[in-house]
Every structure is written in C-alpha cells, then in structure tokens.
Design an enzyme around this catalytic site. Sequence first.
Site, mmCIF file in Angstrom:
data_model
loop_
_atom_site.group_PDB
_atom_site.id
_atom_site.type_symbol
_atom_site.label_atom_id
_atom_site.label_comp_id
_atom_site.label_asym_id
_atom_site.label_seq_id
_atom_site.Cartn_x
_atom_site.Cartn_y
_atom_site.Cartn_z
ATOM 1 N N LYS A 154 5.043 -2.794 5.748
ATOM 2 C CA LYS A 154 3.864 -2.062 6.228
ATOM 3 C C LYS A 154 3.558 -2.300 7.713
ATOM 4 C CE LYS A 154 1.810 -1.961 1.713
ATOM 5 N NZ LYS A 154 0.630 -1.991 0.891
ATOM 6 N N ASP B 235 -4.761 1.760 1.669
ATOM 7 C CA ASP B 235 -4.878 0.593 0.771
ATOM 8 C C ASP B 235 -6.296 0.040 0.681
ATOM 9 O OD1 ASP B 235 -2.298 0.368 -0.147
ATOM 10 O OD2 ASP B 235 -1.662 -0.929 1.496
HETATM 11 P P1 NDP Z 1 3.711 -9.117 2.958
HETATM 12 O O1 NDP Z 1 5.170 -9.397 2.857
HETATM 13 O O2 NDP Z 1 3.171 -8.460 4.187
HETATM 14 O O3 NDP Z 1 2.879 -10.526 2.783
HETATM 15 C C1 NDP Z 1 3.219 -11.430 1.805
HETATM 16 C C2 NDP Z 1 2.209 -12.592 1.772
HETATM 17 O O4 NDP Z 1 2.500 -13.327 0.587
HETATM 18 C C3 NDP Z 1 2.276 -13.571 2.922
HETATM 19 O O5 NDP Z 1 0.991 -14.068 3.198
HETATM 20 C C4 NDP Z 1 3.167 -14.709 2.361
HETATM 21 O O6 NDP Z 1 2.883 -15.987 2.919
HETATM 22 C C5 NDP Z 1 2.722 -14.703 0.919
HETATM 23 N N1 NDP Z 1 3.721 -15.195 -0.036
HETATM 24 C C6 NDP Z 1 4.907 -14.642 -0.351
HETATM 25 N N2 NDP Z 1 5.521 -15.360 -1.334
HETATM 26 C C7 NDP Z 1 4.676 -16.380 -1.622
HETATM 27 C C8 NDP Z 1 4.750 -17.464 -2.554
HETATM 28 N N3 NDP Z 1 5.794 -17.625 -3.357
HETATM 29 N N4 NDP Z 1 3.707 -18.330 -2.597
HETATM 30 C C9 NDP Z 1 2.628 -18.158 -1.799
HETATM 31 N N5 NDP Z 1 2.510 -17.168 -0.896
HETATM 32 C C10 NDP Z 1 3.530 -16.282 -0.799
HETATM 33 O O7 NDP Z 1 3.352 -8.303 1.632
HETATM 34 P P2 NDP Z 1 2.263 -7.144 1.406
HETATM 35 O O8 NDP Z 1 0.967 -7.596 1.963
HETATM 36 O O9 NDP Z 1 2.800 -5.829 1.834
HETATM 37 O O10 NDP Z 1 2.193 -7.059 -0.216
HETATM 38 C C11 NDP Z 1 1.706 -8.154 -0.959
HETATM 39 C C12 NDP Z 1 1.605 -7.808 -2.452
HETATM 40 O O11 NDP Z 1 0.610 -6.806 -2.694
HETATM 41 C C13 NDP Z 1 2.905 -7.284 -3.054
HETATM 42 O O12 NDP Z 1 3.089 -7.924 -4.284
HETATM 43 C C14 NDP Z 1 2.638 -5.790 -3.251
HETATM 44 O O13 NDP Z 1 3.370 -5.274 -4.331
HETATM 45 C C15 NDP Z 1 1.141 -5.798 -3.542
HETATM 46 N N6 NDP Z 1 0.476 -4.512 -3.207
HETATM 47 C C16 NDP Z 1 -0.080 -3.737 -4.201
HETATM 48 C C17 NDP Z 1 -0.748 -2.547 -3.899
HETATM 49 C C18 NDP Z 1 -1.343 -1.741 -4.986
HETATM 50 O O14 NDP Z 1 -1.571 -0.553 -4.771
HETATM 51 N N7 NDP Z 1 -1.676 -2.306 -6.117
HETATM 52 C C19 NDP Z 1 -0.842 -2.045 -2.529
HETATM 53 C C20 NDP Z 1 -0.274 -2.949 -1.574
HETATM 54 C C21 NDP Z 1 0.396 -4.107 -1.912
HETATM 55 P P3 NDP Z 1 3.623 -16.513 4.296
HETATM 56 O O15 NDP Z 1 2.821 -15.966 5.436
HETATM 57 O O16 NDP Z 1 3.509 -17.997 4.182
HETATM 58 O O17 NDP Z 1 5.028 -16.010 4.248
#
Ligand code: NDP
Length: 264
Positions: A64, A100
């Site tokens: 995104k 979103d």
């Molecule tokens: P990003 O990749 O931009 O961000 C991911 C975040 O998750 C970061 O803060 C990362 O931390 C953290 N993270 C990843 N893995 C872990 C873990 N194992 N333990 C702890 N923290 C973790 O992702 P998005 O923001 O684009 O999406 C996030 C989620 O939201 C996804 O699962 C997506 O499917 C869902 N989503 C659902 C929507 C809906 O319509 N229902 C709409 C948008 C998203 P760090 O900074 O430390 O790497």
Amino acid sequence: MKKLFAIFGDPVAHSKSPLMHNCVFKYLNYDACYTRIHLKDGSKLKETFFNLKLSGANVTVPHKEEAFKACDEVRGFAKKVGVVNTLINENGRLIGYNTDADGFMFAIKEFGDIQDILVIGAGGTSKALVSRFMQDGIKVTVLNRSEGRLSYFKKLGCRCHTWDSFEAKDYDLVVNTTSAGLKDDELPAPSNLIEDVLNKTSFVADAIYGKLTPFLKLAKEKNITYKDGADMLLGQGVLANELFVNYSLEAQDIKIFMKNSFEL
Ligand code: NDP
C-alpha cells in the site's frame, strides 16, 4: 469493451475482493471482471497495472505504501496518510485513493462511543486507521514490534511503544493491524503483553478476516466482544466500488450485494 479490475497483494489467494466486486458488477450488468494478481515485487505495481490494461485495482498487504509512490496523483485522505488501497486509471494516469480508514469506521460503529484505542502494528493499514482516529479526536496508542515505523506516529502525537517499553492501560478498543495470524499462528506481540491488554479493553478488532486469528481466539476465550476484518473489508469495498463504477450508485445496494457474496 470489458473492463478489467484486480487486487494486488502478497499473499492474495485469500482475498474476497474478487467475489465481492464481481457480484456487484453482475448485479449492475456492468461489463467488467475483477481478478487477483500475486505481486511479490511492489516496485512493479505501476508497470503491471498498465501492461494488463486495468481500469482500476485494489492494493493489499504489503504494497500500500509502494502504491502511494507509484501514483501520478493521490486524492483525498490517501494524500494525508501516504497509503493507497484503491487505484483508478484516469485517461492513462494512475490515481490513488484510500478507502480503508472509512471502511474501518463503518465497521466499529456498532461498538458505540470509542475514545481510547490501542493499535497494534505500524504498517500501511495502521497509518490510515490511526490518522483517521486522530482526526476524530480519539486518543491513540501505537504498539509495534520494531522502532523504525513508529516515527510517523510520533509526529502525529500518538503515544508510541515497542514491546520493551510498553505497559498496558485501559482502552475502549484494541485493534490488531499486523499481519501476525494471517499466514501463521502468531500473536501480534508476546503473549504476556497481549494477555495484559485484553484484560484492560472493552472491545477487540482484527483487520484480518476469514479466520479466527490467535489474537481473536484469546479475546473470545475472555468473553470480550470482538470482530474480525470482514466488515472493514465490506466498508472499504463499497467505497472502492463507487470509484470503479461511478458515483451515482446507492451505497446501500452495493453493500447488500457485496455482503451476499460472502455467503457464496
Ligand atoms: P504492512 O506490511 O504495511 O504492515 C505490517 C505490520 O505488521 C508492521 O507493523 C509489522 O511490524 C507487523 N508485523 C508483521 N508480522 C508480525 C509479527 N509476526 N508479529 C508482530 N508484528 C508483525 O501490512 P498492512 O498494514 O498492509 O496489512 C496488515 C494486515 O491488515 C494484513 O493482515 C492485511 O490482510 C490486513 N488488512 C485487512 C483489511 C480489511 O479490509 N479487512 C484492509 C487492509 C489490511 P514491523 O514494523 O516490526 O515489521
């Protein structure tokens, strides 16, 4: 000519967006088809969009922020947060939007008056939601695994913590915006922190949909009212569909048809 729409993501196989949008297109007799594209390299987003001659697209995890950079023009709330989840081909120019945040506000309406939120995660989804919460005067704390992405939220005026510096307070709502639990069975933070947080909140929400994540499972065990990301998906999808088709449709009708597609 049939218009083609798609969702870009990695992973993307789980996405219900094709089902939702195709249902609405069918109902409207709108000559279009919506598919999914597994894109590993986010820097190829724009190139792929135009090579496939797409009319529009949605963007999901983890592209995104890359989508924002790829746009020729970004409009509305997306411009403020630097995160794009909806793309439109406007005469060969790539226009970006974010649906979103409004989708999520629609989803949590039923929780009533929410004044204090803990957001776990600091990625693209978190940026959009937190900016929107702050705009509405809600108090926000952000908890993330690593420090790097917290600077954005510090500038917004949120309380920010990594796991080490965090101590749980009372919250109205705790939201998981991390991808922990999407492809794995992980909690979004160490279990002692999550236990603490769940003992101090009235409501819980997860952006992940279609499965009971370990985070929601724990909330359920503690009898906390929770919801997964299905209503957020619906909310953002309704708004994206208005952009794909045209603005004169009744949002209410789109909502009914998208919701029906969930049952397919
Ligand atoms: P990003 O990749 O931009 O961000 C991911 C975040 O998750 C970061 O803060 C990362 O931390 C953290 N993270 C990843 N893995 C872990 C873990 N194992 N333990 C702890 N923290 C973790 O992702 P998005 O923001 O684009 O999406 C996030 C989620 O939201 C996804 O699962 C997506 O499917 C869902 N989503 C659902 C929507 C809906 O319509 N229902 C709409 C948008 C998203 P760090 O900074 O430390 O790497």
